[in-house]
Scaffold this motif. Structure first.
Motif, PDB file in Angstrom:
ATOM      1  N   ASP A 193      -6.699  16.117 -14.075  1.00  0.00           N
ATOM      2  CA  ASP A 193      -7.522  16.295 -12.877  1.00  0.00           C
ATOM      3  C   ASP A 193      -7.175  15.269 -11.797  1.00  0.00           C
ATOM      4  O   ASP A 193      -7.467  15.474 -10.614  1.00  0.00           O
ATOM      5  CB  ASP A 193      -9.014  16.202 -13.231  1.00  0.00           C
ATOM      6  CG  ASP A 193      -9.558  17.513 -13.775  1.00  0.00           C
ATOM      7  OD1 ASP A 193      -8.869  18.536 -13.661  1.00  0.00           O
ATOM      8  OD2 ASP A 193     -10.677  17.508 -14.327  1.00  0.00           O
ATOM      9  N   LYS A 194      -6.545  14.165 -12.202  1.00  0.00           N
ATOM     10  CA  LYS A 194      -6.127  13.144 -11.238  1.00  0.00           C
ATOM     11  C   LYS A 194      -4.767  13.483 -10.633  1.00  0.00           C
ATOM     12  O   LYS A 194      -4.381  12.895  -9.616  1.00  0.00           O
ATOM     13  CB  LYS A 194      -6.079  11.780 -11.917  1.00  0.00           C
ATOM     14  CG  LYS A 194      -7.439  11.296 -12.412  1.00  0.00           C
ATOM     15  CD  LYS A 194      -7.304  10.095 -13.327  1.00  0.00           C
ATOM     16  CE  LYS A 194      -8.668   9.732 -13.932  1.00  0.00           C
ATOM     17  NZ  LYS A 194      -8.540   8.730 -15.008  1.00  0.00           N
ATOM     18  N   ALA A 195      -4.054  14.400 -11.269  1.00  0.00           N
ATOM     19  CA  ALA A 195      -2.735  14.819 -10.762  1.00  0.00           C
ATOM     20  C   ALA A 195      -2.914  16.060  -9.896  1.00  0.00           C
ATOM     21  O   ALA A 195      -2.375  17.130 -10.174  1.00  0.00           O
ATOM     22  CB  ALA A 195      -1.794  15.101 -11.928  1.00  0.00           C
ATOM     23  N   ALA A 196      -3.683  15.919  -8.853  1.00  0.00           N
ATOM     24  CA  ALA A 196      -4.057  17.056  -8.007  1.00  0.00           C
ATOM     25  C   ALA A 196      -3.249  17.056  -6.725  1.00  0.00           C
ATOM     26  O   ALA A 196      -3.066  16.026  -6.084  1.00  0.00           O
ATOM     27  CB  ALA A 196      -5.551  17.010  -7.691  1.00  0.00           C
ATOM     28  N   ILE A 197      -2.781  18.245  -6.372  1.00  0.00           N
ATOM     29  CA  ILE A 197      -2.066  18.418  -5.113  1.00  0.00           C
ATOM     30  C   ILE A 197      -3.060  18.885  -4.054  1.00  0.00           C
ATOM     31  O   ILE A 197      -3.864  19.784  -4.291  1.00  0.00           O
ATOM     32  CB  ILE A 197      -0.894  19.407  -5.267  1.00  0.00           C
ATOM     33  CG1 ILE A 197      -0.059  19.470  -3.991  1.00  0.00           C
ATOM     34  CG2 ILE A 197      -1.362  20.790  -5.715  1.00  0.00           C
ATOM     35  CD1 ILE A 197       1.278  20.182  -4.176  1.00  0.00           C
ATOM     36  N   ILE A 198      -3.036  18.251  -2.884  1.00  0.00           N
ATOM     37  CA  ILE A 198      -4.019  18.554  -1.843  1.00  0.00           C
ATOM     38  C   ILE A 198      -3.466  19.614  -0.885  1.00  0.00           C
ATOM     39  O   ILE A 198      -2.280  19.931  -0.898  1.00  0.00           O
ATOM     40  CB  ILE A 198      -4.442  17.282  -1.082  1.00  0.00           C
ATOM     41  CG1 ILE A 198      -3.237  16.631  -0.416  1.00  0.00           C
ATOM     42  CG2 ILE A 198      -5.145  16.316  -2.028  1.00  0.00           C
ATOM     43  CD1 ILE A 198      -3.603  15.427   0.449  1.00  0.00           C
ATOM     44  N   GLU A 199      -4.358  20.147  -0.060  1.00  0.00           N
ATOM     45  CA  GLU A 199      -4.016  21.280   0.794  1.00  0.00           C
ATOM     46  C   GLU A 199      -2.849  20.979   1.728  1.00  0.00           C
ATOM     47  O   GLU A 199      -1.983  21.829   1.944  1.00  0.00           O
ATOM     48  CB  GLU A 199      -5.254  21.703   1.591  1.00  0.00           C
ATOM     49  CG  GLU A 199      -5.115  23.040   2.265  1.00  0.00           C
ATOM     50  CD  GLU A 199      -6.439  23.572   2.783  1.00  0.00           C
ATOM     51  OE1 GLU A 199      -6.403  24.344   3.750  1.00  0.00           O
ATOM     52  OE2 GLU A 199      -7.500  23.219   2.222  1.00  0.00           O
ATOM     53  N   GLU A 200      -2.814  19.770   2.291  1.00  0.00           N
ATOM     54  CA  GLU A 200      -1.721  19.424   3.205  1.00  0.00           C
ATOM     55  C   GLU A 200      -0.372  19.450   2.494  1.00  0.00           C
ATOM     56  O   GLU A 200       0.656  19.837   3.067  1.00  0.00           O
ATOM     57  CB  GLU A 200      -1.965  18.040   3.811  1.00  0.00           C
ATOM     58  CG  GLU A 200      -3.125  17.981   4.791  1.00  0.00           C
ATOM     59  CD  GLU A 200      -4.488  17.864   4.096  1.00  0.00           C
ATOM     60  OE1 GLU A 200      -4.531  17.835   2.846  1.00  0.00           O
ATOM     61  OE2 GLU A 200      -5.510  17.799   4.818  1.00  0.00           O
TER      62      GLU A 200
END
Length: 318
Positions: A193-200
């Motif tokens: 859950d910490k290895a999350a890719i954000i929208e940008e």
């Protein structure tokens, strides 16, 4: 020398990205084969997704179909997150590949027995295939170097309050694997859950080459479910199991004894870790707990750039 691996998966958006990450680093990871198992969708759909993905990147890797259902009970799928196809989003063309005739267990057995080096297993799905292999042919444990799996979570679950999806689908199989005696590295929700890719970052992928664009389209769909569940960004669960093999220094971890609850009414599928100062049993699992997210994303972007360039060169050659 590249580490020989077998990927056991159920694509699945994040499974697909894990395969791409491994394939981009063929100098470090030698993918001897891929096996599929019912999980994020039914077996036929996820096998077709695997073959379409490999065809898209021109990766002629043998694929074997495995178990369609868990050891006990009926299959619970991840359609809510992964869609009707199991990998909704991009429209990939039909595959030019077909699965091998062998089933997953026999396929893995032959690879392991014939290999001069020990094999590392990378399951990013319910552990049914791996449990069947270890139960039917326990002698192969001696030729398995380690298991780097995505599944579980010490702090919380995502299907129930205590159980993560891959373990919840087949807790009996997971218990067999965790108690097998084979060294395990667990990429559970605590780290994924910490290895999350954000929208940008997803938008940035869609401005790059063909593989990156396809991954951006995968994540456009996959992030919809995450937003519904209150997450910012889209957790890249399965790629963590590959990234740890490539760059373990990106992660923090703790060695613990872990097993799986199979009977509890509220806790079935829970990965139970003994975190006491004096546990009853020695540690059997390296549990990943933290990740350098920025370095993880750089690894992902650089890997996809490699595949973009390979695909473009291949297209120019034709």
């Amino acid at each position: 020398m590249a580490t020989p691996i077998i990927i056991d998966c159920d694509p699945g958006h994040d499974d697909a990205i894990a395969i791409l990450l491994a394939y981009a680093h063929r100098d470090q990871l030698d993918i001897r084969g891929i096996t599929t198992v019912g999980g994020n969708q039914i077996l036929d759909k996820i096998t077709d997704n695997t073959l379409k993905l490999l065809s898209f990147i021109n990766a002629d890797i043998p694929v074997a179909k495995g178990a369609a259902a868990p050891l006990l009970g009926k299959l619970v799928t991840g359609e809510a997150a992964h869609g009707e196809s199991g990998m909704d989003g991009p429209l990939l063309p039909p595959s030019k590949f077909r699965p091998v005739e062998q089933g997953a267990v026999e396929f893995m057995l032959n690879i392991i027995r014939s290999s001069e080096e020990k094999i590392t297993l990378v399951p990013t799905a319910p552990l049914t295939n791996i449990a069947l292999l270890l139960t039917a042919y326990p002698e192969v444990k001696e030729k398995i170097e380690k298991i780097s799996l995505m599944g579980g979570g010490l702090a919380y679950g995502n299907v129930t309050a205590t159980a993560e999806f891959n373990i919840y689908v087949d807790p009996e199989a997971a218990r067999i694997v965790f108690e097998s005696g084979i060294p395990i590295t667990m990429s559970g929700l605590d780290v994924t859950d910490k290895a999350a890719i954000i929208e940008e970052e997803i938008e940035a992928l869609k401005q790059r080459g063909p593989v990156s664009v396809m991954v951006g389209e995968l994540l456009d769909f996959y992030s919809i479910f995450g937003k519904k569940m209150g997450f910012v960004g889209s957790a890249l669960h399965d790629p963590c199991a590959i990234a740890w093999l490539l760059h373990p220094e990106l992660f923090t971890s703790e060695k613990l004894y872990v097993t799986v609850e199979t009977e509890g009414k509220l806790t079935r599928g829970m990965t139970v870790a003994d975190r006491r100062k004096k546990p009853d049993r020695p540690a059997n699992t390296e549990v990943l707990l933290g990740v350098d997210r920025e370095a993880f994303m750089k690894l992902l972007f650089d890997s996809l750039e490699r595949l973009d360039q390979e695909l473009l060169r291949s297209a120019e050659g034709n």
